[in-house]
Design a protein around this motif. Structure first.
Motif, mmCIF file in Angstrom:
data_model
loop_
_atom_site.group_PDB
_atom_site.id
_atom_site.type_symbol
_atom_site.label_atom_id
_atom_site.label_comp_id
_atom_site.label_asym_id
_atom_site.label_seq_id
_atom_site.Cartn_x
_atom_site.Cartn_y
_atom_site.Cartn_z
ATOM 1 N N GLN A 145 -41.016 9.564 37.007
ATOM 2 C CA GLN A 145 -40.727 8.194 36.570
ATOM 3 C C GLN A 145 -40.248 8.202 35.111
ATOM 4 O OE1 GLN A 145 -44.174 5.875 37.351
ATOM 5 N NE2 GLN A 145 -43.142 3.906 37.290
ATOM 6 N N ALA A 146 -40.925 8.980 34.269
ATOM 7 C CA ALA A 146 -40.571 9.056 32.843
ATOM 8 C C ALA A 146 -39.150 9.579 32.664
ATOM 9 C CB ALA A 146 -41.558 9.954 32.105
ATOM 10 N N ILE A 147 -38.786 10.593 33.452
ATOM 11 C CA ILE A 147 -37.458 11.202 33.313
ATOM 12 C C ILE A 147 -36.373 10.219 33.746
ATOM 13 C CG2 ILE A 147 -35.954 13.046 34.195
ATOM 14 C CD1 ILE A 147 -38.610 14.762 34.398
ATOM 15 N N VAL A 148 -36.579 9.595 34.911
ATOM 16 C CA VAL A 148 -35.575 8.647 35.424
ATOM 17 C C VAL A 148 -35.414 7.461 34.463
ATOM 18 C CG1 VAL A 148 -34.985 7.085 37.330
ATOM 19 C CG2 VAL A 148 -36.008 9.310 37.816
ATOM 20 N N ILE A 149 -36.552 6.942 33.988
ATOM 21 C CA ILE A 149 -36.502 5.787 33.080
ATOM 22 C C ILE A 149 -35.819 6.155 31.765
ATOM 23 C CG2 ILE A 149 -37.991 4.310 31.632
ATOM 24 C CD1 ILE A 149 -39.709 3.864 34.136
ATOM 25 N N ALA A 150 -36.107 7.348 31.242
ATOM 26 C CA ALA A 150 -35.455 7.771 29.992
ATOM 27 C C ALA A 150 -33.935 7.794 30.165
ATOM 28 C CB ALA A 150 -35.973 9.134 29.568
ATOM 29 N N PHE A 151 -33.468 8.319 31.303
ATOM 30 C CA PHE A 151 -32.018 8.416 31.515
ATOM 31 C C PHE A 151 -31.366 7.056 31.750
ATOM 32 C CE2 PHE A 151 -32.591 13.000 32.166
ATOM 33 C CZ PHE A 151 -31.470 13.463 31.469
ATOM 34 N N VAL A 202 -44.864 10.317 25.902
ATOM 35 C CA VAL A 202 -44.231 11.297 25.002
ATOM 36 C C VAL A 202 -43.012 11.925 25.682
ATOM 37 C CG1 VAL A 202 -44.518 13.589 23.949
ATOM 38 C CG2 VAL A 202 -46.260 11.836 23.604
ATOM 39 N N LEU A 203 -43.153 12.236 26.962
ATOM 40 C CA LEU A 203 -42.029 12.810 27.708
ATOM 41 C C LEU A 203 -40.842 11.843 27.713
ATOM 42 C CD1 LEU A 203 -40.765 14.946 29.600
ATOM 43 C CD2 LEU A 203 -41.860 13.772 31.514
ATOM 44 N N ALA A 204 -41.119 10.577 28.018
ATOM 45 C CA ALA A 204 -40.040 9.583 28.074
ATOM 46 C C ALA A 204 -39.393 9.383 26.705
ATOM 47 C CB ALA A 204 -40.585 8.252 28.591
ATOM 48 N N ALA A 205 -40.234 9.241 25.660
ATOM 49 C CA ALA A 205 -39.706 8.996 24.310
ATOM 50 C C ALA A 205 -38.913 10.203 23.808
ATOM 51 C CB ALA A 205 -40.854 8.686 23.354
ATOM 52 N N GLY A 206 -39.428 11.397 24.077
ATOM 53 C CA GLY A 206 -38.759 12.624 23.621
ATOM 54 C C GLY A 206 -37.413 12.810 24.289
ATOM 55 N N LEU A 207 -37.396 12.606 25.600
ATOM 56 C CA LEU A 207 -36.151 12.767 26.360
ATOM 57 C C LEU A 207 -35.125 11.731 25.917
ATOM 58 C CD1 LEU A 207 -34.969 14.470 28.593
ATOM 59 C CD2 LEU A 207 -35.906 12.893 30.276
ATOM 60 N N SER A 208 -35.606 10.505 25.723
ATOM 61 C CA SER A 208 -34.730 9.429 25.278
ATOM 62 C C SER A 208 -34.126 9.745 23.905
ATOM 63 C CB SER A 208 -35.541 8.135 25.208
ATOM 64 O OG SER A 208 -34.830 7.149 24.528
ATOM 65 N N TYR A 209 -34.953 10.347 23.045
ATOM 66 C CA TYR A 209 -34.498 10.730 21.696
ATOM 67 C C TYR A 209 -33.377 11.764 21.785
ATOM 68 C CZ TYR A 209 -34.735 12.632 16.941
ATOM 69 O OH TYR A 209 -34.430 13.061 15.673
ATOM 70 N N VAL A 210 -33.559 12.759 22.660
ATOM 71 C CA VAL A 210 -32.544 13.808 22.851
ATOM 72 C C VAL A 210 -31.247 13.193 23.367
ATOM 73 C CG1 VAL A 210 -31.968 15.881 24.182
ATOM 74 C CG2 VAL A 210 -34.260 15.620 23.218
ATOM 75 N N ILE A 211 -31.370 12.299 24.352
ATOM 76 C CA ILE A 211 -30.181 11.635 24.916
ATOM 77 C C ILE A 211 -29.437 10.872 23.817
ATOM 78 C CG2 ILE A 211 -29.402 9.809 26.496
ATOM 79 C CD1 ILE A 211 -31.880 10.543 28.256
ATOM 80 N N ARG A 212 -30.223 10.145 22.997
ATOM 81 C CA ARG A 212 -29.615 9.327 21.941
ATOM 82 C C ARG A 212 -28.888 10.187 20.920
ATOM 83 N NH1 ARG A 212 -33.900 7.027 19.071
ATOM 84 N NH2 ARG A 212 -33.270 7.795 17.045
ATOM 85 N N LYS A 213 -29.529 11.313 20.526
ATOM 86 C CA LYS A 213 -28.922 12.196 19.516
ATOM 87 C C LYS A 213 -27.641 12.827 20.045
ATOM 88 C CE LYS A 213 -31.460 11.514 16.045
ATOM 89 N NZ LYS A 213 -30.874 10.606 15.081
ATOM 90 N N ARG A 214 -27.641 13.232 21.316
ATOM 91 C CA ARG A 214 -26.441 13.850 21.891
ATOM 92 C C ARG A 214 -25.315 12.830 21.987
ATOM 93 N NH1 ARG A 214 -27.371 18.776 25.852
ATOM 94 N NH2 ARG A 214 -25.157 18.839 25.381
ATOM 95 N N TRP A 215 -25.684 11.610 22.303
ATOM 96 C CA TRP A 215 -24.699 10.539 22.407
ATOM 97 C C TRP A 215 -24.082 10.258 21.038
ATOM 98 C CZ3 TRP A 215 -22.207 8.082 26.151
ATOM 99 C CH2 TRP A 215 -21.595 6.851 25.868
#
Length: 414
Positions: free
Chosen positions: A233-239, A398-411
């Motif tokens: 759920q955390a991974i899908v929501i982060a994306f 933490v998983l959701a926030a961290g993944l979201s942070y990575v996505i944002r930085k790459r974007w």
């Protein structure tokens, strides 16, 4: 300056002056939090009748016509107020107060009035956050105290950042999250002295404001537990939620950047409030900073056309900020995150994957706040603090926030 009081203060050891300034700031911002609380309740009571614990009920009982009229009047008053204020004074943001410390002092009365108006329009039902005001007044107070205690420029800047965090802490009773906010969003350097000053001021402000503001969580949500499926759920929501949050953050920044300050505010802002008023006359769920909508979602009340409701909520925030209103985006971000996380969880249900909507809402809120505040750690602690959840939920967040942070930085790199 032959002020004997000032001379006596200057004769104190420097470390003691820093400590005294910090303690005074904690107590002062706690009182600011109390003042904001009373102002908000007072305006709500005046505008919508008897205060009740259930905000939505209070808005509903006032009736559609009253909600419409209150917002139309508020729009006209706010437009005139900000037009006159900004013609005479330069309103400094917290960032500017920190950067210009020592060069330029903000005008105290103008900033106090400006902050008061922000709280008042939220009380009257405007779709912006109320947290801008206590942060700005906290920063203002810190600048005055630092000057009064003759602190060096370095400490003065640190203290202004502390004041902003302490103001946030007092109003929402989230001292730890507010401390993180000072380091993450305001970019204060990590160090023992800074950490001590931030923690002292935020926790003291929270403690001072607590008897009035109250310490129970802002949102009622029964205890949520997580399982292995929460990671999926955390991974899908982060994306899925991060792009939505980025779009909202972009719109809010753009609105603040291009905010009307010239005479066009005199027709544009009342018009924006007229649009909001016409909408809430029929749908009181859009009232205020988003607290009503967030609570409805968290109490799993059915909200028809939820995607549309969330899109409209986000656009209302943009409309008001772009046309001259001031206010925060913290609660609007929180509610949009709660709604988005809930929608993604429903989407998975359609695909045959059944997950807990409550944890989906918290994951969505964390991702959304992390993106708009540019502060993933603050977002995690705020989501838990706002809903009174236990710390063991931190792991999926933490998983959701961290993944979201990575996505944002790459974007952002692209």
């Amino acid at each position: 300056n032959s002020n004997p009081m000032k001379a006596r203060l200057q004769s104190l050891p420097y470390g003691l002056r820093v400590l005294l300034a910090t303690l005074s700031l904690g107590i002062g911002t706690g009182l600011v939090g109390i003042a904001c609380h009373y102002l908000l309740e007072g305006v709500q009571g005046l505008a919508f009748g008897q205060a009740s614990s259930d905000l939505l009920q209070q808005f509903q009982e006032a009736g559609g016509l009253r909600r419409f009229l209150v917002l139309c009047v508020t729009g006209c008053l706010a437009a005139g107020f900000w037009y006159v204020l900004q013609k005479r004074y330069k309103i400094l943001s917290i960032r500017q107060q920190i950067d210009l410390a020592g060069d330029r002092d903000p005008a105290p009365l103008a900033h106090l009035l400006h902050a008061g108006m922000q709280v008042a329009i939220v009380g009257a039902g405007a779709s912006v956050g109320k947290e801008g005001a206590p942060r700005e007044v906290g920063a203002l107070l810190a600048g005055r105290l630092a000057k009064g205690f003759s602190l060096a420029l370095k400490e003065r800047k640190v203290l202004i950042a502390c004041g902003a965090g302490a103001g946030l802490a007092a109003v929402y009773q989230v001292p730890f999250a507010s401390s993180l906010f000072v380091f993450e969003t305001l970019g204060l350097a990590y160090g023992w002295q800074n950490l001590l000053l931030v923690l002292t001021s935020t926790y003291l402000a929270t403690w001072v404001a607590q008897p009035i503001v109250g310490q129970e969580a802002i949102y009622h949500l029964s205890a949520v537990s997580w399982s292995a499926s929460s990671f999926l759920q955390a991974i899908v929501i982060a994306f899925l939620v991060t792009p939505l949050a980025q779009a909202f953050a972009f719109l809010a920044k753009r609105a603040s950047h291009k905010r009307r300050k010239d005479e066009t505010i005199l027709w544009a802002l009342p018009l924006a409030f007229l649009v909001l008023g016409s909408l809430v006359a029929f749908f009181p769920i859009f009232m205020g900073n988003g607290q009503v909508l967030a609570q409805a979602l968290l109490s799993s009340q059915p909200i028809p056309y939820l995607p549309l409701t969330l899109a409209v909520k986000g656009l209302l925030v943009y409309l008001l900020l772009r046309n001259g209103a001031y206010g925060g985006t913290l609660t609007p971000s929180f509610v949009l995150g709660v709604g988005s996380g809930y929608l993604v969880t429903l989407l998975l249900t359609v695909l045959g994957i059944h997950l807990d909507p409550a944890i989906g809402m918290l994951l969505g809120a964390t991702v959304f706040l992390g993106t708009t505040l540019e502060a993933p750690l603050t977002a995690i602690v705020l989501s838990l603090g706002f809903t009174g959840q236990a710390w063991n939920l931190t792991i999926p967040l933490v998983l959701a926030a961290g993944l979201s942070y990575v996505i944002r930085k790459r974007w952002e790199k692209k």
